[in-house]
Scaffold this motif. Structure first.
Motif, PDB file in Angstrom:
ATOM      1  N   ALA A  37       0.801  -1.231   0.000  1.00 24.49           N
ATOM      2  CA  ALA A  37       0.000   0.000   0.000  1.00 24.49           C
ATOM      3  C   ALA A  37       0.833   1.279   0.000  1.00 24.49           C
ATOM      4  CB  ALA A  37      -0.969  -0.007   1.179  1.00 24.49           C
ATOM      5  N   PRO A  38       1.943   1.384   0.775  1.00 25.13           N
ATOM      6  CA  PRO A  38       2.722   2.630   0.771  1.00 25.13           C
ATOM      7  C   PRO A  38       3.335   2.973  -0.581  1.00 25.13           C
ATOM      8  CG  PRO A  38       3.265   1.294   2.687  1.00 25.13           C
ATOM      9  CD  PRO A  38       2.436   0.434   1.789  1.00 25.13           C
ATOM     10  N   PHE A  39       3.474   1.980  -1.468  1.00 30.95           N
ATOM     11  CA  PHE A  39       4.067   2.236  -2.781  1.00 30.95           C
ATOM     12  C   PHE A  39       3.039   2.744  -3.797  1.00 30.95           C
ATOM     13  CE2 PHE A  39       6.594  -1.104  -0.730  1.00 30.95           C
ATOM     14  CZ  PHE A  39       7.849  -0.529  -0.759  1.00 30.95           C
ATOM     15  N   TYR A  40       1.756   2.725  -3.405  1.00 24.95           N
ATOM     16  CA  TYR A  40       0.700   3.205  -4.301  1.00 24.95           C
ATOM     17  C   TYR A  40      -0.199   4.174  -3.533  1.00 24.95           C
ATOM     18  CZ  TYR A  40       2.242  -0.657  -7.224  1.00 24.95           C
ATOM     19  OH  TYR A  40       2.998  -1.499  -7.986  1.00 24.95           O
ATOM     20  N   PRO A  41       0.353   5.314  -3.097  1.00 21.11           N
ATOM     21  CA  PRO A  41      -0.444   6.267  -2.306  1.00 21.11           C
ATOM     22  C   PRO A  41      -1.568   6.872  -3.130  1.00 21.11           C
ATOM     23  CG  PRO A  41       1.666   7.237  -2.950  1.00 21.11           C
ATOM     24  CD  PRO A  41       1.721   5.796  -3.355  1.00 21.11           C
ATOM     25  N   GLY A  42      -2.751   6.930  -2.502  1.00 21.03           N
ATOM     26  CA  GLY A  42      -3.888   7.570  -3.153  1.00 21.03           C
ATOM     27  C   GLY A  42      -4.622   6.733  -4.162  1.00 21.03           C
ATOM     28  N   CYS A  43      -4.215   5.472  -4.350  1.00 15.75           N
ATOM     29  CA  CYS A  43      -4.921   4.604  -5.295  1.00 15.75           C
ATOM     30  C   CYS A  43      -4.805   3.157  -4.838  1.00 15.75           C
ATOM     31  CB  CYS A  43      -4.363   4.757  -6.710  1.00 15.75           C
ATOM     32  SG  CYS A  43      -2.626   4.271  -6.867  1.00 15.75           S
ATOM     33  N   SER A  44      -5.633   2.298  -5.433  1.00 12.37           N
ATOM     34  CA  SER A  44      -5.602   0.876  -5.081  1.00 12.37           C
ATOM     35  C   SER A  44      -4.375   0.201  -5.674  1.00 12.37           C
ATOM     36  CB  SER A  44      -6.871   0.184  -5.599  1.00 12.37           C
ATOM     37  OG  SER A  44      -8.020   0.748  -5.020  1.00 12.37           O
ATOM     38  N   SER A  45      -3.829  -0.742  -4.930  1.00 16.63           N
ATOM     39  CA  SER A  45      -2.652  -1.478  -5.410  1.00 16.63           C
ATOM     40  C   SER A  45      -3.063  -2.467  -6.496  1.00 16.63           C
ATOM     41  CB  SER A  45      -2.007  -2.238  -4.249  1.00 16.63           C
ATOM     42  OG  SER A  45      -1.695  -1.360  -3.188  1.00 16.63           O
ATOM     43  N   PRO A  46      -2.242  -2.672  -7.536  1.00 13.55           N
ATOM     44  CA  PRO A  46      -2.559  -3.653  -8.579  1.00 13.55           C
ATOM     45  C   PRO A  46      -2.658  -5.057  -8.007  1.00 13.55           C
ATOM     46  CG  PRO A  46      -0.755  -2.202  -9.255  1.00 13.55           C
ATOM     47  CD  PRO A  46      -0.987  -1.942  -7.810  1.00 13.55           C
ATOM     48  N   GLN A  47      -3.641  -5.813  -8.469  1.00 17.55           N
ATOM     49  CA  GLN A  47      -3.862  -7.168  -7.948  1.00 17.55           C
ATOM     50  C   GLN A  47      -2.665  -8.081  -8.209  1.00 17.55           C
ATOM     51  OE1 GLN A  47      -6.402  -8.749  -6.085  1.00 17.55           O
ATOM     52  NE2 GLN A  47      -6.768  -6.580  -5.672  1.00 17.55           N
ATOM     53  N   ILE A  48      -1.998  -7.929  -9.337  1.00 19.98           N
ATOM     54  CA  ILE A  48      -0.856  -8.790  -9.634  1.00 19.98           C
ATOM     55  C   ILE A  48       0.278  -8.562  -8.635  1.00 19.98           C
ATOM     56  CG2 ILE A  48       0.086  -7.115 -11.286  1.00 19.98           C
ATOM     57  CD1 ILE A  48       0.322 -10.974 -11.494  1.00 19.98           C
ATOM     58  N   VAL A  49       0.456  -7.297  -8.220  1.00 17.81           N
ATOM     59  CA  VAL A  49       1.496  -6.985  -7.227  1.00 17.81           C
ATOM     60  C   VAL A  49       1.119  -7.586  -5.875  1.00 17.81           C
ATOM     61  CG1 VAL A  49       2.696  -5.130  -6.013  1.00 17.81           C
ATOM     62  CG2 VAL A  49       2.137  -4.881  -8.438  1.00 17.81           C
ATOM     63  N   ILE A  50      -0.154  -7.459  -5.490  1.00 17.44           N
ATOM     64  CA  ILE A  50      -0.622  -8.013  -4.211  1.00 17.44           C
ATOM     65  C   ILE A  50      -0.434  -9.525  -4.187  1.00 17.44           C
ATOM     66  CG2 ILE A  50      -2.674  -8.415  -2.792  1.00 17.44           C
ATOM     67  CD1 ILE A  50      -3.676  -5.665  -3.676  1.00 17.44           C
ATOM     68  N   LYS A  51      -0.795 -10.188  -5.276  1.00 19.45           N
ATOM     69  CA  LYS A  51      -0.691 -11.646  -5.307  1.00 19.45           C
ATOM     70  C   LYS A  51       0.763 -12.110  -5.304  1.00 19.45           C
ATOM     71  CE  LYS A  51      -5.196 -12.592  -7.331  1.00 19.45           C
ATOM     72  NZ  LYS A  51      -5.965 -13.401  -8.279  1.00 19.45           N
ATOM     73  N   CYS A  52       1.628 -11.389  -5.979  1.00 19.73           N
ATOM     74  CA  CYS A  52       3.057 -11.747  -5.962  1.00 19.73           C
ATOM     75  C   CYS A  52       3.643 -11.577  -4.555  1.00 19.73           C
ATOM     76  CB  CYS A  52       3.827 -10.899  -6.966  1.00 19.73           C
ATOM     77  SG  CYS A  52       3.539 -11.340  -8.687  1.00 19.73           S
ATOM     78  N   ALA A  53       3.259 -10.496  -3.868  1.00 16.20           N
ATOM     79  CA  ALA A  53       3.738 -10.274  -2.502  1.00 16.20           C
ATOM     80  C   ALA A  53       3.213 -11.356  -1.561  1.00 16.20           C
ATOM     81  CB  ALA A  53       3.311  -8.893  -2.013  1.00 16.20           C
ATOM     82  N   ALA A  54       1.943 -11.761  -1.737  1.00 15.36           N
ATOM     83  CA  ALA A  54       1.375 -12.827  -0.905  1.00 15.36           C
ATOM     84  C   ALA A  54       2.088 -14.149  -1.154  1.00 15.36           C
ATOM     85  CB  ALA A  54      -0.120 -12.965  -1.182  1.00 15.36           C
ATOM     86  N   ALA A  55       2.393 -14.437  -2.419  1.00 14.54           N
ATOM     87  CA  ALA A  55       3.122 -15.663  -2.745  1.00 14.54           C
ATOM     88  C   ALA A  55       4.519 -15.649  -2.138  1.00 14.54           C
ATOM     89  CB  ALA A  55       3.203 -15.833  -4.257  1.00 14.54           C
ATOM     90  N   ALA A  56       5.186 -14.498  -2.206  1.00 11.48           N
ATOM     91  CA  ALA A  56       6.519 -14.377  -1.595  1.00 11.48           C
ATOM     92  C   ALA A  56       6.451 -14.594  -0.089  1.00 11.48           C
ATOM     93  CB  ALA A  56       7.100 -12.996  -1.908  1.00 11.48           C
ATOM     94  N   CYS A  57       5.391 -14.079   0.546  1.00 10.52           N
ATOM     95  CA  CYS A  57       5.188 -14.277   1.985  1.00 10.52           C
ATOM     96  C   CYS A  57       5.085 -15.763   2.314  1.00 10.52           C
ATOM     97  CB  CYS A  57       3.930 -13.533   2.430  1.00 10.52           C
ATOM     98  SG  CYS A  57       3.396 -13.867   4.117  1.00 10.52           S
ATOM     99  N   ILE A  58       4.274 -16.491   1.546  1.00 10.67           N
ATOM    100  CA  ILE A  58       4.095 -17.929   1.801  1.00 10.67           C
ATOM    101  C   ILE A  58       5.395 -18.695   1.594  1.00 10.67           C
ATOM    102  CG2 ILE A  58       2.972 -20.009   0.908  1.00 10.67           C
ATOM    103  CD1 ILE A  58       0.465 -18.364   0.486  1.00 10.67           C
ATOM    104  N   LEU A  59       6.121 -18.375   0.529  1.00 12.90           N
ATOM    105  CA  LEU A  59       7.384 -19.075   0.261  1.00 12.90           C
ATOM    106  C   LEU A  59       8.402 -18.818   1.369  1.00 12.90           C
ATOM    107  CD1 LEU A  59       7.677 -18.468  -3.593  1.00 12.90           C
ATOM    108  CD2 LEU A  59       7.090 -20.606  -2.431  1.00 12.90           C
ATOM    109  N   LEU A  60       8.484 -17.564   1.832  1.00 16.73           N
ATOM    110  CA  LEU A  60       9.409 -17.240   2.918  1.00 16.73           C
ATOM    111  C   LEU A  60       9.025 -17.986   4.197  1.00 16.73           C
ATOM    112  CD1 LEU A  60      11.755 -15.607   4.083  1.00 16.73           C
ATOM    113  CD2 LEU A  60      10.155 -13.713   4.472  1.00 16.73           C
ATOM    114  N   LEU A  61       7.737 -18.026   4.508  1.00 13.74           N
ATOM    115  CA  LEU A  61       7.282 -18.738   5.709  1.00 13.74           C
ATOM    116  C   LEU A  61       7.524 -20.240   5.586  1.00 13.74           C
ATOM    117  CD1 LEU A  61       3.930 -16.878   6.441  1.00 13.74           C
ATOM    118  CD2 LEU A  61       6.025 -16.789   7.779  1.00 13.74           C
TER     119      LEU A  61
END
Length: 481
Positions: free
Chosen positions: A137-161
């Motif tokens: 969210a901080p990288f996209y101030p004032g607008c919604s974050s792109p879904q592809i970016v959100i999903k990639c970040a979520a996937a990275a979270c799962i892989l790291l965990l």
């Protein structure tokens, strides 16, 4: 008067005459630890994601606050009903062990099959998407974050965990403890900020608070799904019943302390959101705590994004780390493949189960979004909650019970409503697919579990996976050194 039935674990006795000792889990969990387990598990990503969707489905601030209150009451009644079950069937394993002891092997297998393949991965996927929403969210101030970016970040979270939990249990638990502090800090800041705003007279959102309220049964049911997601974890103490000190005392007391505290906390946080934002601003937020931070904290708003991201990452880790008991106990009962109950020979972590959960969660992230995953998770969860509560009504002697019979009846009626209302009002093919998936377990149960017909190729696959993953069956060493 009938004698009250109690069932102790067949795995917790000691047989000295045969020279074999069956271990009993150490009963070290007291009242304070029980309260911490319930409250710490319940307070996760939901309170940072669900308020927007509860308001979306209910249409007005006052009705959304009523849903949050009702969710708290329902969680309380459900937990009290489970506490009664936990004092009758004194075994760990939660719904799985209750369904197994009351209804038998087949329904218990369906629960374990659905839980391991759908429910646990769905929970992890939803919490990881919450983390991703706030992390980017901080990288996209004032607008919604792109879904592809959100999903990639979520996937990275799962892989790291996955890497963390497969390599080192102590590191995983340390992360959980540190990130719990971030979660509490974020909620404390929001509550205090909300009280300050109210003291300054910012109450615009509460004028005509019931205006635009939605009355459809399907919309109310889905709003409950989103709210109850934030309360998920009310039943976690029943997964460790064998480890409780005096479970007949500790279980109900822990429930009576933890759930009202969490309910009050959630209500205060929601009031704070509405004090800082208009309903339309909250609905368009995407990351409601970030928007709250922008309006209340100004240049310090990045602290809110960081705290919530850390909090949701910690919740993801907790979701990933916990929940292995169902898989383990189901494997102990012969309801799950042996490979899922094995541990790494050096790291001593249940890496096959963790890798499996990770893989299914990644598929869910690719194909779904937060609200759809939560809705399907809640549908499955309340289907089995209802089955478990109906077992209590059949099994318990309420003339000797500490819980009035009306409480489990209310929970059962709520479970039936939550399962049927979205189907009747807003039928979706996805729900049909979930129902078909649950009962597809019949195809596996009878040949593999009931008749124990295990094809040789499965045994070869298990052996190859053991060698590749460097895992072995878990055993309990009872000999003294």
């Amino acid at each position: 008067m009938r004698k009250r039935k109690t069932t102790d674990s067949p795995h917790s006795s000691t047989d000295v005459s045969e020279g074999k000792e069956k271990l009993r889990l150490k009963q070290d969990v007291g009242l304070i630890s029980g309260v911490s387990l319930i409250a710490g598990t319940m307070i996760g990503s939901g309170i940072f994601m669900s308020p927007e969707w509860v308001l979306h489905h209910m249409g007005s601030p006052a009705s959304s606050l009523l849903i949050w209150t009702a969710c708290g009451l329902l969680a309380m009644f459900g937990a009290l009903s489970y506490a009664e079950l936990g004092t009758i069937i004194k075994e760990s394993g939660g719904e799985y062990i209750y369904i197994l002891r009351i209804f038998g092997s087949f329904p218990a297998f369906l629960f374990a099959y659905t839980s391991v393949i759908l429910v646990r991965p769905a929970s992890l996927a939803a919490v990881s998407l919450s983390f991703a929403e706030y992390a980017v969210a901080p990288f996209y101030p004032g607008c919604s974050s792109p879904q592809i970016v959100i999903k990639c970040a979520a996937a990275a979270c799962i892989l790291l965990l996955t890497i963390i939990n497969c390599l080192n249990v102590r590191l995983a638990t340390s992360i959980m403890n540190v990130f719990t502090a971030a979660k509490l800090l974020a909620l404390l800041v929001i509550m205090v900020g909300g009280l300050v705003l109210l003291a300054r007279g910012q109450t615009q959102s509460f004028h005509n608070a019931f205006q635009n309220t939605t009355a459809g049964i399907g919309a109310v049911g889905v709003a409950f799904y989103q709210g109850l997601w934030s309360y998920d974890g009310w039943n976690n103490l029943n997964y460790v019943t064998e480890e409780l000190k005096k479970p007949e005392v500790t279980l109900p007391r822990a429930v009576m302390i933890a759930i009202p505290l969490v309910t009050c906390l959630y209500l205060l946080v929601n009031v704070s959101y509405l004090a800082a934002m208009t309903p339309s601003e909250l609905l368009s937020s995407g990351a409601v705590a970030v928007t709250w931070g922008d309006k209340v904290l100004g240049s310090w708003a990045w602290l809110m994004s960081l705290s919530v991201a850390l909090s949701t990452f910690g919740s993801s880790n907790g979701t990933f780390f916990s929940g292995g008991r169902v898989c383990y106990i189901a494997a102990r009962e012969g309801h799950m493949p042996d490979i899922l109950s094995m541990a790494h020979v050096r790291c001593l972590t249940p890496s096959p189960a963790l890798l499996f959960t990770s893989a299914v969660s990644l598929i869910m992230i690719i194909s779904g979004n937060f609200t759809s995953i939560v809705n399907f998770f809640s549908f499955i969860a309340w289907f089995f909650y209802g089955l478990t509560i109906s077992g209590l009504l059949l099994y318990a002697d309420f003339s000797l019970s500490q819980v009035p019979i009306i409480i489990p009846i209310i929970v059962l009626m709520a479970a039936v409503y939550l399962v049927l209302a979205p189907i009747i009002d807003q039928p979706q093919f996805e729900i049909l697919y979930i129902i078909l998936f649950i009962f597809s377990g019949v195809i596996l149960y009878f040949p593999l579990v009931r008749f124990k017909r295990h094809p040789r190729f499965l045994q070869r696959i298990t052996l190859h996976l053991q060698l590749f993953l460097e895992v072995a069956p878990t055993t309990r060493d009872t000999t003294s050194t």
